[in-house]
Scaffold this active site. Structure first.
Site, PDB file in Angstrom:
ATOM      1  N   GLY A  10       0.804  -1.226   0.000  1.00  0.00           N
ATOM      2  CA  GLY A  10       0.000   0.000   0.000  1.00  0.00           C
ATOM      3  C   GLY A  10       0.838   1.277   0.000  1.00  0.00           C
ATOM      4  O   GLY A  10       1.876   1.366  -0.658  1.00  0.00           O
ATOM      5  N   ILE A  11       0.366   2.257   0.760  1.00  0.00           N
ATOM      6  CA  ILE A  11       1.023   3.573   0.817  1.00  0.00           C
ATOM      7  C   ILE A  11       2.457   3.430   1.330  1.00  0.00           C
ATOM      8  O   ILE A  11       3.386   4.055   0.816  1.00  0.00           O
ATOM      9  CB  ILE A  11       0.203   4.527   1.718  1.00  0.00           C
ATOM     10  CG1 ILE A  11      -1.156   4.845   1.055  1.00  0.00           C
ATOM     11  CG2 ILE A  11       0.975   5.805   2.020  1.00  0.00           C
ATOM     12  CD1 ILE A  11      -2.118   5.645   1.929  1.00  0.00           C
ATOM     13  N   ALA A  50       4.797   2.215  -1.371  1.00  0.00           N
ATOM     14  CA  ALA A  50       5.080   3.301  -2.321  1.00  0.00           C
ATOM     15  C   ALA A  50       6.087   4.279  -1.708  1.00  0.00           C
ATOM     16  O   ALA A  50       6.990   4.779  -2.394  1.00  0.00           O
ATOM     17  CB  ALA A  50       3.787   4.025  -2.695  1.00  0.00           C
ATOM     18  N   ASP A  87       5.446  -5.679  15.037  1.00  0.00           N
ATOM     19  CA  ASP A  87       4.060  -5.353  15.366  1.00  0.00           C
ATOM     20  C   ASP A  87       4.132  -4.012  16.113  1.00  0.00           C
ATOM     21  O   ASP A  87       4.695  -3.940  17.203  1.00  0.00           O
ATOM     22  CB  ASP A  87       3.470  -6.450  16.262  1.00  0.00           C
ATOM     23  CG  ASP A  87       2.025  -6.143  16.656  1.00  0.00           C
ATOM     24  OD1 ASP A  87       1.588  -4.976  16.512  1.00  0.00           O
ATOM     25  OD2 ASP A  87       1.338  -7.066  17.128  1.00  0.00           O
ATOM     26  N   ASN A 139       3.436   4.684   9.803  1.00  0.00           N
ATOM     27  CA  ASN A 139       2.386   4.618   8.785  1.00  0.00           C
ATOM     28  C   ASN A 139       1.462   3.415   8.938  1.00  0.00           C
ATOM     29  O   ASN A 139       0.360   3.412   8.384  1.00  0.00           O
ATOM     30  CB  ASN A 139       3.103   4.591   7.404  1.00  0.00           C
ATOM     31  CG  ASN A 139       2.228   4.100   6.295  1.00  0.00           C
ATOM     32  OD1 ASN A 139       1.369   4.839   5.802  1.00  0.00           O
ATOM     33  ND2 ASN A 139       2.403   2.851   5.887  1.00  0.00           N
ATOM     34  N   TYR A 175     -11.820   4.229  13.539  1.00  0.00           N
ATOM     35  CA  TYR A 175     -10.755   4.718  12.648  1.00  0.00           C
ATOM     36  C   TYR A 175     -10.676   6.241  12.725  1.00  0.00           C
ATOM     37  O   TYR A 175      -9.592   6.819  12.859  1.00  0.00           O
ATOM     38  CB  TYR A 175     -11.072   4.258  11.220  1.00  0.00           C
ATOM     39  CG  TYR A 175     -10.027   4.628  10.192  1.00  0.00           C
ATOM     40  CD1 TYR A 175      -8.909   3.826   9.992  1.00  0.00           C
ATOM     41  CD2 TYR A 175     -10.163   5.780   9.419  1.00  0.00           C
ATOM     42  CE1 TYR A 175      -7.946   4.163   9.041  1.00  0.00           C
ATOM     43  CE2 TYR A 175      -9.208   6.119   8.466  1.00  0.00           C
ATOM     44  CZ  TYR A 175      -8.102   5.312   8.283  1.00  0.00           C
ATOM     45  OH  TYR A 175      -7.149   5.646   7.340  1.00  0.00           O
ATOM     46  N   SER A 233      -9.162   7.332  15.882  1.00  0.00           N
ATOM     47  CA  SER A 233      -7.710   7.089  15.915  1.00  0.00           C
ATOM     48  C   SER A 233      -6.972   8.163  15.113  1.00  0.00           C
ATOM     49  O   SER A 233      -5.921   8.644  15.530  1.00  0.00           O
ATOM     50  CB  SER A 233      -7.371   5.691  15.382  1.00  0.00           C
ATOM     51  OG  SER A 233      -7.485   5.613  13.972  1.00  0.00           O
ATOM     52  N   LYS A 234      -7.516   8.558  13.978  1.00  0.00           N
ATOM     53  CA  LYS A 234      -6.814   9.528  13.129  1.00  0.00           C
ATOM     54  C   LYS A 234      -6.919  10.947  13.695  1.00  0.00           C
ATOM     55  O   LYS A 234      -5.986  11.736  13.548  1.00  0.00           O
ATOM     56  CB  LYS A 234      -7.331   9.455  11.686  1.00  0.00           C
ATOM     57  CG  LYS A 234      -7.069   8.101  11.012  1.00  0.00           C
ATOM     58  CD  LYS A 234      -5.577   7.753  10.956  1.00  0.00           C
ATOM     59  CE  LYS A 234      -5.307   6.473  10.168  1.00  0.00           C
ATOM     60  NZ  LYS A 234      -3.864   6.135  10.093  1.00  0.00           N
ATOM     61  N   VAL A 293      -7.382   6.442  -0.828  1.00  0.00           N
ATOM     62  CA  VAL A 293      -6.354   6.035  -1.787  1.00  0.00           C
ATOM     63  C   VAL A 293      -6.632   4.570  -2.109  1.00  0.00           C
ATOM     64  O   VAL A 293      -6.994   3.795  -1.215  1.00  0.00           O
ATOM     65  CB  VAL A 293      -4.941   6.146  -1.153  1.00  0.00           C
ATOM     66  CG1 VAL A 293      -3.857   5.908  -2.194  1.00  0.00           C
ATOM     67  CG2 VAL A 293      -4.753   7.490  -0.460  1.00  0.00           C
TER      68      VAL A 293
HETATM   69  N1  LIG Z   1      -5.901   3.979   1.669  1.00  0.00           N
HETATM   70  C1  LIG Z   1      -6.554   5.021   2.141  1.00  0.00           C
HETATM   71  O1  LIG Z   1      -7.590   5.424   1.631  1.00  0.00           O
HETATM   72  C2  LIG Z   1      -5.980   5.785   3.309  1.00  0.00           C
HETATM   73  C3  LIG Z   1      -6.448   7.089   3.535  1.00  0.00           C
HETATM   74  C4  LIG Z   1      -5.940   7.794   4.617  1.00  0.00           C
HETATM   75  C5  LIG Z   1      -5.004   7.221   5.443  1.00  0.00           C
HETATM   76  N2  LIG Z   1      -4.582   5.950   5.198  1.00  0.00           N
HETATM   77  C6  LIG Z   1      -3.597   5.391   6.128  1.00  0.00           C
HETATM   78  O2  LIG Z   1      -2.436   5.005   5.423  1.00  0.00           O
HETATM   79  C7  LIG Z   1      -1.743   3.999   6.171  1.00  0.00           C
HETATM   80  C8  LIG Z   1      -1.393   2.865   5.247  1.00  0.00           C
HETATM   81  O3  LIG Z   1      -2.596   2.223   4.820  1.00  0.00           O
HETATM   82  P1  LIG Z   1      -2.800   1.649   3.351  1.00  0.00           P
HETATM   83  O4  LIG Z   1      -3.907   2.385   2.729  1.00  0.00           O
HETATM   84  O5  LIG Z   1      -1.508   1.557   2.666  1.00  0.00           O
HETATM   85  O6  LIG Z   1      -3.366   0.196   3.718  1.00  0.00           O
HETATM   86  P2  LIG Z   1      -2.723  -1.254   3.533  1.00  0.00           P
HETATM   87  O7  LIG Z   1      -3.669  -2.178   4.187  1.00  0.00           O
HETATM   88  O8  LIG Z   1      -2.369  -1.483   2.115  1.00  0.00           O
HETATM   89  O9  LIG Z   1      -1.360  -1.163   4.353  1.00  0.00           O
HETATM   90  C9  LIG Z   1      -1.313  -1.145   5.738  1.00  0.00           C
HETATM   91  C10 LIG Z   1       0.006  -1.743   6.191  1.00  0.00           C
HETATM   92  O10 LIG Z   1       0.069  -1.677   7.636  1.00  0.00           O
HETATM   93  C11 LIG Z   1       0.518  -2.947   8.088  1.00  0.00           C
HETATM   94  N3  LIG Z   1       0.089  -3.200   9.473  1.00  0.00           N
HETATM   95  C12 LIG Z   1      -1.170  -3.399   9.931  1.00  0.00           C
HETATM   96  N4  LIG Z   1      -1.156  -3.673  11.255  1.00  0.00           N
HETATM   97  C13 LIG Z   1       0.145  -3.622  11.641  1.00  0.00           C
HETATM   98  C14 LIG Z   1       0.810  -3.810  12.886  1.00  0.00           C
HETATM   99  N5  LIG Z   1       0.144  -4.109  14.015  1.00  0.00           N
HETATM  100  N6  LIG Z   1       2.158  -3.654  12.931  1.00  0.00           N
HETATM  101  C15 LIG Z   1       2.851  -3.382  11.794  1.00  0.00           C
HETATM  102  N7  LIG Z   1       2.279  -3.214  10.592  1.00  0.00           N
HETATM  103  C16 LIG Z   1       0.944  -3.332  10.508  1.00  0.00           C
HETATM  104  C17 LIG Z   1      -0.100  -3.933   7.118  1.00  0.00           C
HETATM  105  O11 LIG Z   1       0.495  -5.213   7.209  1.00  0.00           O
HETATM  106  C18 LIG Z   1       0.119  -3.216   5.807  1.00  0.00           C
HETATM  107  O12 LIG Z   1       1.374  -3.501   5.251  1.00  0.00           O
HETATM  108  C19 LIG Z   1      -2.677   3.618   7.314  1.00  0.00           C
HETATM  109  O13 LIG Z   1      -2.287   4.274   8.496  1.00  0.00           O
HETATM  110  C20 LIG Z   1      -4.014   4.136   6.835  1.00  0.00           C
HETATM  111  O14 LIG Z   1      -4.893   4.386   7.888  1.00  0.00           O
HETATM  112  C21 LIG Z   1      -5.036   5.217   4.168  1.00  0.00           C
END
Ligand SMILES: NC(=O)c1ccc[n+]([C@@H]2O[C@H](COP(=O)([O-])OP(=O)(O)OC[C@H]3O[C@@H](n4cnc5c(N)ncnc54)[C@H](O)[C@@H]3O)[C@@H](O)[C@H]2O)c1
Length: 290
Positions: A20-21, A24, A68, A95, A160, A163-164, A193
């Protein structure tokens, strides 16, 4: 991509970097010349990413540590690995995040919210360990991943959203860190995203996320690079929206909450406390052996 001189050989820790993010971001940082330590619970994906990144470079530029973020020991090990492998930490991106299924609002009244544990407590733990390592390096930058849900109520995902909002509140409370440890702390706050997290948010039949606009990943990366590279950005919330990046200013305390007496006693800023915090930081580093 042309490498940014400011990132050449800098060392970054990125949690949630296996996909994910985070993935990238890890890739963008390495492309810009940085070395990265990824902390994630997804081991195969993280190790594959590290292998792919290292295969393109003469020396290793990436390391994976199973982490973790809810565990103090894992956070400590993650940052200690960055120091051992690459000599220290300059950039910490906290992140990792999840979203609970919307229906948990009416689940059994027991247990804890994993969303709060990972997204908020995990970020706070990461920040507290990061500050000690960045201070050892003489300064650096922390970037917390918050969300547009850190500013607006989002009724389908209340845990969520809480938390944010918490991550935004934490980040905005880090003002003194620039004087205490030469550490800037910012938050990147994307709107939706296209990543796997979206699948855990939408409820069949609601379909809100299907029709909502999305933020291109390049815009999210622009927001991170602003948070990391622009030295004028500290305690800022940098929003990644479908139409681009903007810095969302914190709002000021209401005038009726500040008296002249408070101003005269310098209670409205933290400057009086800096020396005491510097000594607390020194003690904290000694205690943690960092
Ligand atoms: N995608 C969106 O629309 C969006 C929007 C705003 C914010 N975000 C935030 O961006 C961040 C990344 O999310 P994403 O969209 O890439 O989602 P994603 O699910 O693709 O990635 C999340 C990552 O966090 C890891 N993770 C989860 N629990 C964990 C833990 N206990 N310890 C270590 N790693 C852990 C997962 O294994 C994964 O690799 C998050 O904080 C999410 O809340 C995402």
């Amino acid at each position: 991509m042309t490498q940014d001189i400011k990132l050449k050989n800098k060392v970054a820790v990125v949690t949630g970097g296996s996909k994910g993010i985070g993935k990238a971001l890890v890739t963008a940082l390495v492309e810009q010349g940085a070395k990265v330590v990824i902390g994630d619970i997804l081991v195969n994906e993280g190790e594959e990413l590290v292998k792919a990144l290292n295969s393109k470079q003469p020396d290793n530029v990436a390391v994976f540590v199973r982490t973790d973020v809810t565990s103090w020991d894992d956070n400590k090990k993650l940052f200690a690995t960055a120091e051992k492998e690459f000599g220290g930490v300059d950039i910490a991106c906290l992140n990792a995040g999840i979203s609970e299924h919307p229906q948990t609002l009416f689940g059994p009244l027991e247990g804890e919210s994993m969303t709060l544990k990972i997204n908020l407590d995990g970020v706070i733990k990461g920040n507290r360990v990061a500050i000690l390592h960045l201070a050892k390096r003489g300064g650096g930058v922390i970037v917390n991943t918050a969300s547009a849900a850190g500013f607006v109520g989002t009724s389908i995902i209340p845990h969520y959203t809480a938390s944010k909002h918490g991550v935004v509140g934490w980040t905005r409370s880090m003002q003194p860190m620039i004087d205490v440890a030469n550490v800037r702390v910012n938050a990147v706050c994307p709107y939706w995203v296209e990543t796997d997290i979206l699948a855990s948010i939408d409820v069949p039949g609601v379909g809100f996320i299907d029709v909502a606009p999305k933020v291109p990943m390049e815009t999210v990366m622009d927001a991170y690079m602003t948070a990391i590279l622009d030295e004028s950005q500290h305690c800022q919330t940098i929003i990644a929206l479908p139409d681009g990046v903007r810095v969302e200013p914190a709002f000021n305390i209401w005038a009726s909450c500040v008296t002249q007496e408070m101003v005269e006693a310098k209670m409205v800023d933290y400057k009086e406390e800096v020396e005491a915090w510097k000594s607390d930081l020194k003690e904290a580093r000694m205690r943690a052996n960092i």
